[in-house]
Design a protein around this motif. Structure first.
Motif, mmCIF file in Angstrom:
data_model
loop_
_atom_site.group_PDB
_atom_site.id
_atom_site.type_symbol
_atom_site.label_atom_id
_atom_site.label_comp_id
_atom_site.label_asym_id
_atom_site.label_seq_id
_atom_site.Cartn_x
_atom_site.Cartn_y
_atom_site.Cartn_z
ATOM 1 N N ALA A 148 0.823 -1.206 0.000
ATOM 2 C CA ALA A 148 0.000 0.000 0.000
ATOM 3 C C ALA A 148 0.857 1.256 0.000
ATOM 4 O O ALA A 148 0.560 2.234 -0.679
ATOM 5 N N VAL A 167 -1.160 4.364 -1.275
ATOM 6 C CA VAL A 167 -2.524 4.204 -0.790
ATOM 7 C C VAL A 167 -2.560 4.663 0.670
ATOM 8 O O VAL A 167 -1.657 4.349 1.435
ATOM 9 N N GLU A 205 -6.420 2.328 4.263
ATOM 10 C CA GLU A 205 -6.933 1.497 3.178
ATOM 11 C C GLU A 205 -6.070 0.246 2.980
ATOM 12 O O GLU A 205 -6.130 -0.388 1.944
ATOM 13 N N LEU A 230 -7.321 -3.153 -0.445
ATOM 14 C CA LEU A 230 -6.199 -2.985 -1.353
ATOM 15 C C LEU A 230 -6.390 -3.784 -2.634
ATOM 16 O O LEU A 230 -6.099 -3.302 -3.733
ATOM 17 N N TYR A 263 -8.778 -1.995 -4.783
ATOM 18 C CA TYR A 263 -8.071 -0.889 -5.450
ATOM 19 C C TYR A 263 -7.294 -1.410 -6.669
ATOM 20 O O TYR A 263 -7.357 -0.840 -7.763
#
Length: 854
Positions: free
Chosen positions: A258, A263, A267, A273, A276
């Protein structure tokens, strides 16, 4: 917002001459007709360009699609073709005297500038809004994340492809796709064949995972970076390098990935993740996986849930996944590339180096062509001749001969490091071993306190750096670190001595002291404290890992000192695990102020995760222990947490009684600090819920006065937004708006997810009460989506939604309110707040947080 212009208009003017005006007028006539049909409002026309705004994203996209069709079907003078580029962005720009202005307008212009003639490019916001509402005959193509000129943050771009028209265009005219690949300082040598094979593998659609496996020091990391750099054009979402040398668990691996993707900390759960990643086409280079327990499970989840993501992994051993394609990274050819590498590194330290290539080749053969062995050996040309180097390699610790009798190249690398280690003086060997106690490096102060016997470690650090056994990063402060494989060797050497346990104990004590110091520093210098915490996270983890099993009392002290950092860094599950492990091992054998602080820390972490009953239980245990120790400050802290937990549990009267008692006890301590400010703020929240607004305001203003005195920016922002919310709730909306807008820059700079969400809720309430229903709805939707992404429960969501809907009922119908709320879910809370900062600095200067009555 739509921007368009004619590509190559100057060249077209030269070719058409006087007929160019006819073409220009035809272009304007076609597009203006389309703008009108789709409710577009023309804002500006200069030469061959248009700036047009539309009430909906669907209308804007429909207009550009129809515009491109009509332009393509028109007969132009001289048989020419007008190629018009178009860009669309959706936002909330400012309006002044009928003109649109602000960053959203600039972003729309930059999106258009990225397009080619005949192409329609959309920003991420527009792309998400029209994904399910494209015009007939149009499809959406993800162009990946790009850097636009003068726009600091990367932008994800989409292309609207109009079927029957041109579909393929060159890459967008941007500053490049987003990437985090390191830029090597020297050329990659001897890997041409590897790069060809690996390039072919990465290009194959059915290949998802390529693992570079081989001995430590063979150059897997360097090769992985080169492979990614060569393949980056086929990944619109970019290529990202994730170093995992410090990762030891799945949890830390997810967090590191991340971080590599930039990120936000909250999150970093696997589900968020991978969701995403599932929306992106990108390449991940995951470096140094062999020590990560569960690395195979992490990679398997990424491959399973993110079908457009490919992984290049480097590891000393395969991951063992079905999707894995292995590539063995062998040492360099001793006869060519290895010699070239040796000469390159020797020349770097001795510019007039004139090599005897035959001896260099023999040295490289004895070193088995291992790049790391050569990197360690070549710089010694400053103090040894080639012949002397060759003689040293013939010692019993001869790297090459050892390599020839065994296929275990890890052993070969260890012997390479051992040879360099043996060149050190006994004093420098001792410092080298001791540096193994650090994880992720250390500054000179820590090295002085723990690893050296002298007051100045510079001589030892310089010698180890010259020997290429450590890396030195200059900064404030200078930081010393190991390569991964060398750290393992140093650890073996340290473990073989009788000072290992004492050194680990000194390391744990040092970082417990540092954590306690940073806990105090965060009140006056929040940013400095948080930056230092993030830098030293590896050492804090190492200290906790040792102390939890070897010295429970020190583990308790570490948890007591570090409980705050897990909330600020967003690693709440990890922090909770450390606290629970330490407390389980402590049992009933320990009774101390640190143990009470450890229980308070766990209570706070549990509250963040929404486990109110357990949080209340831990806070109550801490309160009982502090009372038995006659620790009045600890009692106050515990009462603050007990009261907060009671409030979350719905026990308002009990919470008010607990917090009032705690406040009275704290006033007897005669100590204006952050603890007092938090107590005042917590009690103000209870008074507000009980309808005692005047009392709540007085408490909040007193809290802010204390915080302003000690300089705690983070807590000031929390209590400031609480006051803004109270003012809005009591009808003093403009006063609340002035206060809140003045806090926006501070809230954004602090980067705390929980604070950002709470503040956005306050700002949404103010906007709704001001009648700005659209901005309120979008902010509500963005906050709602952020909470879902970060798994932060909001028990008041339904209540807040009902209240907000009621506040705007007179200015917007329910359908439009819900539509804008949905639009907001595709936007970032931080972006929406940033748009509200007009005149915020002036508001901050003019509003006195300590002045009652506004």
């Amino acid at each position: 917002m739509v921007f368009t212009d004619i590509e190559g208009s100057t060249v077209l003017l030269r070719r058409l001459g006087d007929s160019y005006l006819e073409a220009l007028e035809g272009h304007r006539r076609i597009l203006r007709a389309v703008w009108r049909e789709y409710d577009g409002i023309e804002q500006g026309t200069e030469g061959d360009s248009f700036f047009v705004v539309f009430p909906t994203a669907a209308g804007a996209v429909g207009a550009t699609v129809e515009g491109q069709r009509r332009l393509a079907g028109h007969e132009w003078p001289g048989g020419e073709r007008l190629r018009v580029r178009m860009g669309i962005h959706t936002g909330t720009p400012g309006i002044s005297d009928g003109d649109y202005w602000g960053m959203d307008v600039h972003r729309a212009a930059r999106v258009a500038a990225a397009a080619h003639g005949g192409q329609v490019i959309l920003s991420a916001t527009t792309g998400e809004l029209i994904r399910q509402a494209l015009p007939d005959g149009a499809v959406l193509r993800d162009l990946g994340t790009h850097h636009l000129k003068d726009i600091p943050e990367p932008e994800r771009l989409f292309q609207v492809t109009v079927l029957g028209l041109e579909e393929e265009f060159p890459p967008p005219r941007t500053l490049g796709t987003a990437t985090s690949l390191p830029v090597p300082a020297t050329a990659l040598l001897g890997r041409e064949a590897d790069l060809v094979r690996l390039g072919e593998l990465v290009r194959q659609p059915d290949v998802r995972l390529v693992s570079l496996v081989g001995p430590g020091g063979a150059g897997k990391t360097r090769l992985g970076i080169a492979v990614a750099a060569g393949a980056i054009k086929q990944f619109p979402g970019g290529a990202y390098f994730v170093p995992l040398a410090d990762a030891v668990s799945e949890e830390v691996m997810w967090s590191s990935i991340a971080e590599g993707l930039d990120v936000p900390p909250r999150e970093r759960t696997p589900a968020r993740l991978t969701a995403y990643l599932a929306q992106r086409t990108l390449l991940l280079v995951l470096d140094n996986l062999e020590q990560v327990d569960g690395a195979d499970r992490v990679v398997a989840q990424i491959l399973d849930r993110a079908p457009q993501v490919k992984v290049v992994a480097t590891s000393r051993r395969p991951l063992g996944l079905v999707a894995e394609r292995q590539h063995l990274v062998m040492p360099l050819d001793p006869g060519s590339a290895a010699v070239e590498l040796f000469v390159q590194r020797a020349t770097a330290v001795q510019p007039d180096f004139s090599p005897d290539l035959a001896i260099v080749r023999e040295i490289c053969e004895r070193l088995d062509g291992l790049p790391l062995a050569i990197e360690l050996c070549a710089p010694r040309i400053r103090v040894l001749s080639l012949e002397e180097l060759l003689d040293r390699i013939d010692d019993p610790l001869d790297i090459a001969s050892t390599s020839r009798v065994t296929p275990d190249r890890h052993r070969t690398l260890r012997d390479t490091i051992a040879w360099s280690y043996d060149l050190l003086s006994p004093e420098h060997q001792r410092v080298f071993r001791r540096l193994a106690v650090f994880s992720g490096g250390a500054d000179l102060a820590a090295i002085t306190a723990i690893a050296t016997d002298s007051a100045d470690p510079l001589d030892a650090v310089a010698e180890l750096h010259d020997a290429n056994l450590i890396t030195v990063t200059q900064g404030a402060p200078t930081r010393v670190a190991f390569l991964q494989t060398i750290a393992q060797y140093a650890g073996e050497k340290l473990a073989a001595t009788d000072e290992s346990e004492a050194l680990c104990a000194a390391h744990a004590a040092y970082y417990a002291d540092l954590g306690a110091g940073l806990r105090g520093l965060r009140e006056s210098r929040h940013g400095t404290a948080l930056e230092r915490v993030e830098t030293e996270l590896g050492n804090f983890r190492a200290a906790l890992s040792w102390a939890t099993t070897a010295d429970v009392a020190q583990g308790i002290r570490l948890c007591a000192a570090l409980s705050w950092l897990w909330i600020l860094t967003g690693d709440v599950p990890e922090g909770r695990r450390w606290h629970e492990d330490v407390l389980a091992r402590a049992g009933t054998a320990y009774r101390s102020a640190d143990l009470a602080a450890c229980r308070r820390g766990l209570s706070n972490l549990l509250l963040v995760q929404g486990e109110v009953q357990r949080a209340l239980s831990e806070a109550s245990k801490a309160l009982e222990l502090s009372r038995s120790l006659d620790d009045r400050a600890g009692v106050v802290w515990a009462m603050s947490l007990v009261g907060t937990a009671q409030r979350h549990h719905g026990e308002l009267d009990a919470a008010r009684q607990t917090l009032t008692e705690g406040l009275e006890l704290h006033r007897q301590l005669n100590d204006d600090n952050g603890r007092l400010a938090r107590l005042l703020g917590n009690l103000a929240g209870i008074e507000e819920e009980l309808g005692r607004h005047d009392r709540a305001e007085a408490l909040l203003r007193e809290s802010l006065a204390v915080l302003n005195k000690i300089g705690d920016a983070h807590e000031s922002a929390i209590q400031g937004q609480n006051l803004a919310y109270l003012l809005a709730q009591t009808g003093r909306v403009e006063e609340a708006d002035t206060l809140a807008r003045g806090l926006i820059p501070t809230v954004l700079s602090l980067g705390s997810p929980s604070l950002t969400m709470a503040f956005s809720n306050t700002m949404m309430t103010i906007l709704a009460r001001q009648g700005d229903a659209v901005a309120a709805a979008r902010l509500f939707g963005a906050e709602e989506a952020m909470g879902e992404r970060l798994a932060i429960p909001n028990p008041y969501l339904a209540e807040e939604l009902d209240e907000a809907s009621g506040l705007v009922a007179a200015v917007i119908n329910p359908e439009d309110w819900q539509a804008h709320r949905r639009y907001g879910r595709a936007e970032r809370v931080e972006d929406l707040l940033a748009r509200l900062t007009i005149a915020a600095e002036g508001a901050k200067e003019s509003y006195d947080l300590g002045r009652p009555g506004g």
